[in-house]
Each structure stands twice: as C-alpha cells, then as structure tokens.
Design a protein around this motif. Structure first.
Motif, mmCIF file in Angstrom:
data_model
loop_
_atom_site.group_PDB
_atom_site.id
_atom_site.type_symbol
_atom_site.label_atom_id
_atom_site.label_comp_id
_atom_site.label_asym_id
_atom_site.label_seq_id
_atom_site.Cartn_x
_atom_site.Cartn_y
_atom_site.Cartn_z
ATOM 1 N N TYR A 187 0.868 -1.269 -0.055
ATOM 2 C CA TYR A 187 -0.082 0.071 0.076
ATOM 3 C C TYR A 187 0.806 1.430 0.056
ATOM 4 O O TYR A 187 1.827 1.446 0.586
ATOM 5 N N GLN A 188 0.515 2.423 -0.748
ATOM 6 C CA GLN A 188 1.172 3.507 -0.886
ATOM 7 C C GLN A 188 0.600 4.629 -0.389
ATOM 8 O O GLN A 188 -0.257 5.539 -0.804
ATOM 9 N N PRO A 189 0.541 4.812 1.141
ATOM 10 C CA PRO A 189 -0.078 5.878 1.565
ATOM 11 C C PRO A 189 0.218 7.187 1.210
ATOM 12 O O PRO A 189 -0.750 8.089 1.123
ATOM 13 N N ASP A 190 1.527 7.598 0.945
ATOM 14 C CA ASP A 190 1.837 8.895 0.364
ATOM 15 C C ASP A 190 1.294 9.314 -0.928
ATOM 16 O O ASP A 190 1.384 10.473 -1.270
ATOM 17 N N TYR A 191 0.690 8.289 -1.741
ATOM 18 C CA TYR A 191 0.006 8.443 -2.959
ATOM 19 C C TYR A 191 -1.374 8.479 -3.222
ATOM 20 O O TYR A 191 -2.174 8.183 -3.865
ATOM 21 N N ALA B 163 1.522 -0.566 -4.963
ATOM 22 C CA ALA B 163 2.717 -1.059 -5.762
ATOM 23 C C ALA B 163 2.607 -2.515 -5.736
ATOM 24 O O ALA B 163 2.288 -3.186 -4.729
ATOM 25 N N TYR B 164 3.060 -3.233 -6.770
ATOM 26 C CA TYR B 164 3.268 -4.334 -6.753
ATOM 27 C C TYR B 164 4.530 -4.761 -7.352
ATOM 28 O O TYR B 164 5.062 -4.108 -8.397
ATOM 29 N N ARG B 165 5.201 -5.809 -6.668
ATOM 30 C CA ARG B 165 6.538 -6.256 -7.308
ATOM 31 C C ARG B 165 6.627 -7.745 -7.999
ATOM 32 O O ARG B 165 6.112 -8.654 -7.261
ATOM 33 N N ILE B 166 6.835 -7.712 -9.250
ATOM 34 C CA ILE B 166 6.687 -8.846 -9.895
ATOM 35 C C ILE B 166 7.958 -9.585 -10.186
ATOM 36 O O ILE B 166 9.283 -8.802 -10.513
ATOM 37 N N THR B 167 8.201 -11.078 -9.885
ATOM 38 C CA THR B 167 9.484 -11.496 -10.158
ATOM 39 C C THR B 167 9.131 -12.679 -10.995
ATOM 40 O O THR B 167 8.319 -13.427 -10.686
ATOM 41 N N ILE B 168 9.727 -12.792 -11.951
ATOM 42 C CA ILE B 168 9.832 -13.869 -13.013
ATOM 43 C C ILE B 168 11.189 -14.566 -13.358
ATOM 44 O O ILE B 168 12.024 -14.139 -13.214
ATOM 45 N N ASP B 169 10.953 -16.002 -13.132
ATOM 46 C CA ASP B 169 12.099 -16.859 -12.791
ATOM 47 C C ASP B 169 11.912 -17.882 -14.254
ATOM 48 O O ASP B 169 10.767 -18.241 -14.166
ATOM 49 N N ASN B 170 12.997 -17.859 -14.996
ATOM 50 C CA ASN B 170 12.624 -18.846 -15.986
ATOM 51 C C ASN B 170 13.522 -20.016 -15.665
ATOM 52 O O ASN B 170 14.706 -20.400 -15.689
ATOM 53 N N HIS B 171 12.757 -21.374 -15.386
ATOM 54 C CA HIS B 171 13.317 -22.694 -14.914
ATOM 55 C C HIS B 171 13.328 -23.588 -15.956
ATOM 56 O O HIS B 171 13.707 -24.850 -15.780
ATOM 57 N N PHE C 41 4.722 -18.992 -29.156
ATOM 58 C CA PHE C 41 4.440 -18.428 -28.117
ATOM 59 C C PHE C 41 3.531 -19.158 -27.086
ATOM 60 O O PHE C 41 2.878 -20.055 -27.674
ATOM 61 N N PHE C 42 3.448 -18.676 -25.812
ATOM 62 C CA PHE C 42 2.720 -19.450 -24.792
ATOM 63 C C PHE C 42 2.460 -18.368 -23.864
ATOM 64 O O PHE C 42 3.128 -17.340 -23.619
ATOM 65 N N ASP C 43 1.538 -18.617 -23.389
ATOM 66 C CA ASP C 43 0.916 -17.901 -21.994
ATOM 67 C C ASP C 43 1.165 -18.352 -20.666
ATOM 68 O O ASP C 43 1.331 -19.462 -20.463
ATOM 69 N N VAL C 44 1.473 -17.358 -20.017
ATOM 70 C CA VAL C 44 2.337 -17.560 -18.708
ATOM 71 C C VAL C 44 1.207 -16.844 -17.661
ATOM 72 O O VAL C 44 0.940 -15.625 -17.784
ATOM 73 N N ASP C 45 0.618 -17.752 -16.610
ATOM 74 C CA ASP C 45 -0.239 -17.075 -15.560
ATOM 75 C C ASP C 45 0.218 -16.196 -14.629
ATOM 76 O O ASP C 45 1.440 -16.531 -14.272
ATOM 77 N N ILE C 46 -0.363 -15.175 -14.156
ATOM 78 C CA ILE C 46 0.133 -14.179 -13.046
ATOM 79 C C ILE C 46 -0.712 -14.637 -12.084
ATOM 80 O O ILE C 46 -2.286 -14.351 -12.374
ATOM 81 N N PRO C 47 -0.363 -14.998 -10.978
ATOM 82 C CA PRO C 47 -1.158 -15.307 -9.868
ATOM 83 C C PRO C 47 -2.193 -14.178 -9.322
ATOM 84 O O PRO C 47 -1.799 -13.038 -9.323
ATOM 85 N N ALA C 48 -3.413 -14.552 -8.998
ATOM 86 C CA ALA C 48 -3.887 -13.591 -8.455
ATOM 87 C C ALA C 48 -3.577 -13.339 -6.908
ATOM 88 O O ALA C 48 -3.085 -13.774 -6.322
ATOM 89 N N PHE C 49 -3.640 -11.742 -6.882
ATOM 90 C CA PHE C 49 -3.162 -11.067 -5.557
ATOM 91 C C PHE C 49 -4.159 -10.033 -5.287
ATOM 92 O O PHE C 49 -4.782 -9.459 -5.909
ATOM 93 N N GLU C 50 -4.184 -9.774 -3.802
ATOM 94 C CA GLU C 50 -4.987 -8.926 -2.986
ATOM 95 C C GLU C 50 -4.247 -7.663 -2.895
ATOM 96 O O GLU C 50 -3.070 -7.653 -2.648
ATOM 97 N N MET C 51 -4.946 -6.540 -2.856
ATOM 98 C CA MET C 51 -4.491 -5.182 -2.488
ATOM 99 C C MET C 51 -5.433 -4.636 -1.355
ATOM 100 O O MET C 51 -6.608 -4.576 -1.686
ATOM 101 N N ILE C 52 -5.045 -4.578 -0.176
ATOM 102 C CA ILE C 52 -5.840 -4.339 0.807
ATOM 103 C C ILE C 52 -5.050 -3.219 1.746
ATOM 104 O O ILE C 52 -3.790 -3.443 1.897
ATOM 105 N N VAL C 53 -5.715 -2.182 1.929
ATOM 106 C CA VAL C 53 -5.071 -1.233 2.896
ATOM 107 C C VAL C 53 -4.808 -1.760 4.262
ATOM 108 O O VAL C 53 -5.741 -2.507 4.695
#
Length: 128
Positions: A17-21, A32-40, A111-123
C-alpha cells in the motif's frame, strides 16, 4: 506473496500500500506491486505482452493490455530472474488483480501464455 508456475516460468507477486500517494477521503488508494519472473526452462524466453484483470471492491472491473512490462520486453536466459515494480490505483480500500504474460520460446519461436497469480491489494487498516 502469491506465486505460480506455468510451463517452466514462475511468477511471484508482492504488494504494498502506498499511503503517500493515496487520498482515502477522495476514494483514491494507490498500491505498488513487485513482480519476480524466474525462467526454470532449459531455453530462453521473451516476454512480449501483458494482460491484467483488475477488480475493485466497489464493483469496478478493468482490463489492461499492452506490450512488455514497464516499457521493456525482457529476455530471460535459462535460470534468469527478472524483477520489476509497477502500480495500480483503486477507488476503494480493497481489490484484486490477476492476468497473464504472452511469452515466446526463443528456440522454437512458439508463443505461450504464462499465468500471473491472483493477488489482493488491501489497505493495512482494513486487516484489523
């Protein structure tokens, strides 16, 4: 943190959560969200596009599509990790995002699709 692996590509998400914004009195909540992608895989992959589903707890729904992420189309060699930070604004204190990346196997040009997992944003004050 949310995490999922699709066809050898792992995607993990952390939210902040970004209280200043944010301006709760005006119904403006910034995350804000940080995404990490690892190629296994044992082959290189290129991220071409993103597709987001954004749900706001006030009932609003948005979709966002576009090329790359934060202005780039990263190539991940076998074993590589790519990380980026982006943001999402909501009109309520809670929401959820999920989506997918369109990736390319550099070796086969497929080409192939890669899922981005569902995530919640809660103050934070809603968790009490």
């Amino acid at each position: 943190m949310s995490s999922t692996t699709t066809q050898g590509v792992e995607v993990s998400v952390e939210t902040y959560y970004q209280p200043d914004y944010s301006n709760p009195l005006s119904g403006e909540f910034m995350f804000a969200y940080r995404i990490t992608i690892d190629n296994h895989n044992n082959f290189s992959v290129k991220l071409h596009r993103r597709h987001w589903h954004i749900f706001d707890s006030n009932g609003e729904y948005r979709e966002v599509e576009g090329e790359g992420v934060v202005g780039v189309q990263p190539v991940l060699q076998p074993g590589d990790r790519y990380q980026y930070v982006s943001g999402c604004n909501l009109r309520s204190e809670m929401g959820r995002m999920s989506g997918s990346y369109q990736m390319e196997n550099i070796d086969t040009k497929r080409f192939f699709d890669v899922d981005i997992p569902a995530f919640e944003m809660i103050v934070p004050f809603k968790n009490n």
